[in-house]
Design an enzyme around this catalytic site. Structure first.
Site, mmCIF file in Angstrom:
data_model
loop_
_atom_site.group_PDB
_atom_site.id
_atom_site.type_symbol
_atom_site.label_atom_id
_atom_site.label_comp_id
_atom_site.label_asym_id
_atom_site.label_seq_id
_atom_site.Cartn_x
_atom_site.Cartn_y
_atom_site.Cartn_z
ATOM 1 N N CYS A 174 5.504 1.661 3.157
ATOM 2 C CA CYS A 174 5.142 1.298 4.531
ATOM 3 C C CYS A 174 5.714 -0.045 4.975
ATOM 4 O O CYS A 174 5.548 -0.440 6.131
ATOM 5 C CB CYS A 174 3.631 1.323 4.680
ATOM 6 S SG CYS A 174 2.939 2.893 4.116
ATOM 7 N N HIS A 307 -0.748 -5.826 9.525
ATOM 8 C CA HIS A 307 -0.507 -4.490 8.973
ATOM 9 C C HIS A 307 -1.704 -3.619 9.349
ATOM 10 O O HIS A 307 -1.524 -2.496 9.787
ATOM 11 C CB HIS A 307 -0.322 -4.570 7.459
ATOM 12 C CG HIS A 307 0.039 -3.263 6.842
ATOM 13 N ND1 HIS A 307 1.154 -2.559 7.209
ATOM 14 C CD2 HIS A 307 -0.577 -2.505 5.900
ATOM 15 C CE1 HIS A 307 1.226 -1.425 6.520
ATOM 16 N NE2 HIS A 307 0.182 -1.367 5.721
ATOM 17 N N HIS A 344 -0.374 4.822 11.939
ATOM 18 C CA HIS A 344 0.495 4.220 10.945
ATOM 19 C C HIS A 344 1.800 5.008 10.923
ATOM 20 O O HIS A 344 1.811 6.185 10.585
ATOM 21 C CB HIS A 344 -0.195 4.254 9.577
ATOM 22 C CG HIS A 344 0.464 3.396 8.554
ATOM 23 N ND1 HIS A 344 1.740 2.896 8.701
ATOM 24 C CD2 HIS A 344 0.022 2.942 7.348
ATOM 25 C CE1 HIS A 344 2.047 2.176 7.628
ATOM 26 N NE2 HIS A 344 1.024 2.192 6.805
#
Lengths: 415, 337
Positions: A174, A307, A344
């Site tokens: 990620c 994040h 995400h």
């Protein structure tokens, strides 16, 4: 030559690196305007998943992109264009916007640096299903093999925009998108290239959705990062591309500069394959390294695009890292996670969030996030919950991933 | 720009565990025997080149992170540890792992479970499927908390990884960098390579090169990594190979070309044409060991450096004309040259 890199006469210090073009496609829209409007308002774009069957999954929603019909103007043969999957299409839309905004022309040896975790994974899924259900039929299998590979989307991008150069794909889970932009930034800064085309992308696919669901990382309710009662992340899809240039090069050609990248830090968390170190050691190291490179102190950072996945572990760890990094500054720091609105994006997350930071710096506003309950007590910073105009000069973007990949990027307003 | 040196080599290959086994097999220039790999729906198995079992249980497998790790992760760690040697991690260590298919075995197994019933798919398998899981395990085994990238692409991505490591060394971001190319065996990529080139045999394993800025004790010096020339509409495979050739020295008598040829005329045509004027010696590790993409390119570089260390050649050009993305080259020379 990649090594040793070409020596640029008269160059004695690192180049300043500016962004002269961006492209973005998310569930909030396609392009700067629709996304800026959505992020500024704190919009959310989750809906029931339609791309594959989720009836047997815990979570049933995601932020799917409404892909525009057709493709942007592209020099691709019709046969190739027809075969492009979702990931490639999103990447091409983002790339075309950034390319047009930057005003770049066909180019020989323009480096492309991309971040992705799965490329065109749905083609890989198709390949497997076909291979086991019709093993004697190879119809379509070569295409699936070619299209599945991550580097293929980069090569498609070169073909579509009629240039060629080295294609580098970073797959650091990620953090991939941030690593890609960070690597491109370092290339330009060190004089290895005057321009680099960088970004990240990922499309929703069944394997990844089921994977996060199997880990019980997906929220069965809603994505609400830093909320004390948060219960997981939601996935999204999208792409963003940035045209990075050495400042001298951009100035010489009279380019409109959208913002400056001033720092990049990366570190590896070796605590666990999927769980971050409880104190966020690597996150702290990445933020610290980015600031050190930029010669910026936490007091100078106005906003953090966190994040902030919405999982219990990530958010408390990131909060701990931000608290330690900011020190006395923490109470005045403003933080939000735009994953609350678009989910995400995995390999696309860092790139899209970089564009969000540039939007915020250019528009002088902060992107709010949905936070229906009380913030987690670990958050000693302020969470942006409502749309607000703000004077911001420097923004920091965090991206953390499986395997302990941690990356931070620092952006400065251009004026 | 300071010099960059090769301080260690490592390899796990169908020729065995260790770079010496690899280099001995390549020097013999006899293909390692292929083995059967079953595939669903076919009585006739695929032919593949498999890494043999290690001679003894490797001690690194006792690390808790490797209990459930994939084969590609195990090979990555083994090759890297051999390249780093017994001295442990010297200073700030960078890690660059390159691969094409990645953790394909676990990915396929996880997806099989998803197709059976996503509600019961194993949460143990999924985290191991991410491309950077092998690099993560390696970092944990070595205690390396600095820069770590996983690059995904065809064979040539290993040479891009060398250039990246050299960039990190030049920028002072790391003191040492271990660069690994790895692929693992599975019927899916073995079946896939056959779709594009009959006669191609899939291989597996890993190769590692340790780079440092210190000349002391160096095996070789990394003299150059060419630009990566992508295969695009504007640039054919042949043109890309020619441009790589043009960036590398013509070659003096007594130099070696370590090529990516497979002894498959269609596959090798672009590279053979580009290097038609080469009069020196040639070696082709992939012909001996099988098509293992990033691992193949890593084996080429390991072979090149070991040839210098053994005193066979003072300089070696490495040519990689990849499976689907790029042509790229490198040059290693004896330290001091």
């Amino acid at each position: 030559m990649k090594f040793p890199p070409p020596q640029r006469p008269g160059r004695s210090s690192p180049s300043r690196v500016v962004v002269t073009g961006t492209g973005v496609i998310t569930a909030l829209g396609c392009g700067w305007d629709s996304n800026a409007e959505g992020f500024r308002a704190g919009g959310t774009a989750f809906r029931p998943v339609t791309l594959f069957d989720v009836s047997r999954q815990r979570a049933k929603t995601a932020a799917e992109v409404d892909l525009p019909a057709g493709l942007p103007p592209a020099r691709l043969p019709a046969k190739v264009a027809r075969r492009l999957g979702r990931a490639a299409r999103m990447l091409l839309w983002a790339a075309h916007q950034a390319w047009s905004q930057a005003g770049w022309q066909a180019h020989d040896n323009l480096p492309v640096v991309l971040g992705s975790t799965g490329g065109e994974m749905s083609y890989g899924e198709d390949y497997f299903r076909h291979a086991v259900s019709k093993p004697r039929s190879q119809r379509g299998q070569p295409t699936r093999v070619v299209r599945y590979q991550l580097q293929r989307q980069g090569l498609d991008l070169c073909d579509a925009l009629d240039f060629h150069g080295p294609v580098t794909v970073i797959s650091n889970a990620c953090a991939s998108g941030s690593n890609a932009i960070g690597h491109a930034f370092q290339l330009v800064r060190a004089g290895g290239a005057e321009k680099v085309f960088a970004g990240g992308y990922d499309a929703l696919c069944h394997l990844t959705f089921a994977g996060f669901d199997s880990l019980q990382a997906l929220s069965p309710t809603s994505c609400r990062p830093f909320d004390a009662a948060r219960d997981g992340l939601l996935l999204g899809e999208g792409a963003a591309m940035l045209a990075l240039e050495a400042f001298d090069h951009a100035r010489a050609r009279g380019a409109d500069i959208l913002g400056e990248i001033i720092g990049y830090g990366a570190a590896t968390d070796i605590h666990h394959l999927t769980q971050p170190h409880p104190e966020g050691e690597a996150a702290l190291a990445a933020m610290t390294a980015a600031c050190a490179q930029a010669r910026v102190t936490p007091e100078q950072v106005d906003y953090i695009n966190a994040h902030g996945t919405g999982t219990p572990q990530n958010d408390v760890t990131e909060a701990a890292a931000i608290n330690r990094w900011a020190g006395p500054r923490v109470a005045g720091l403003r933080v939000s996670s735009t994953k609350a609105g678009i989910g995400h994006l995995l390999g696309g997350a860092g790139a899209v969030e970089a564009v969000v930071c540039l939007m915020a710096l250019r528009g002088q506003w902060l992107p709010p996030q949905r936070l229906p309950g009380a913030p987690d007590p670990a958050c000693r910073f302020g969470i942006v919950r409502e749309p607000v105009d703000a004077k911001i000069e420097i923004a920091l973007s965090n991206s953390f991933g499986f395997g302990g990949a941690n990356a931070s990027l620092l952006f400065r307003r251009w004026r | 720009m300071s010099d960059v040196f090769v301080s260690g080599l490592g390899a796990i290959s169908p020729a065995g565990w260790g770079f010496s086994a690899l280099c001995d097999a390549v020097e013999r220039n006899e293909p390692v025997p292929a083995r059967d790999c079953p595939r669903p729906g076919w009585e006739k198995p695929l032919r593949t080149r498999v890494v043999p079992p290690p001679p003894a249980h490797p001690s690194f497998l006792n690390h808790p992170r490797l209990r459930r790790a994939s084969v590609i992760a195990q090979h990555t760690v083994a090759a890297a540890q051999e390249a780093l040697g017994a001295g442990g991690v010297p200073g700030r260590l960078g890690i660059v792992v390159s691969m094409l298919a990645g953790v394909i075995n676990y990915s396929r197994r996880f997806y099989e479970e998803v197709l059976r019933d996503p509600a019961t798919a194993s949460p143990v398998l999924f985290p191991e499927t991410v491309y950077n899981a092998p690099a993560s395990h390696l970092a944990a085994c070595l205690g390396a908390k600095g820069l770590s990238y996983t690059l995904v692409g065809d064979d040539g991505m290993f040479l891009q990884s060398l250039a990246l490591a050299a960039q990190w060394l030049a920028g002072g971001e790391v003191d040492t960098c271990v660069v690994i190319g790895a692929e693992e065996l599975d019927w899916m990529p073995a079946d896939a390579v056959r779709l594009f080139c009959h006669g191609e045999i899939h291989g597996s394993g890993a190769g590692a090169v340790c780079l440092t800025a210190k000349a002391h004790g160096a095996i070789a010096r990394l003299a150059a990594v060419t630009d990566s020339f992508s295969f695009t509409q504007r640039q054919s495979r042949s043109e890309a190979a020619r441009r790589v050739r043009s960036q590398l020295p013509a070659g003096a008598p007594g130099e070696l070309l370590c090529a990516s040829a497979r002894n498959l005329p269609r596959r090798d045509a672009a590279e053979n044409a580009a290097w038609a004027d080469w009069s020196g010696a040639r070696l082709a590790p992939t012909f001996v060991l099988g098509e293992a993409f990033a691992a193949s390119a890593a084996w080429q570089c390991v072979t090149a450096c070991e040839a210098i260390r053994r005193g066979r050649f003072a300089a070696v050009n490495v040519s990689v004309v990849g499976a689907s993305q790029q042509a790229i080259g490198a040059r290693f020379v004896k330290p001091g040259l």
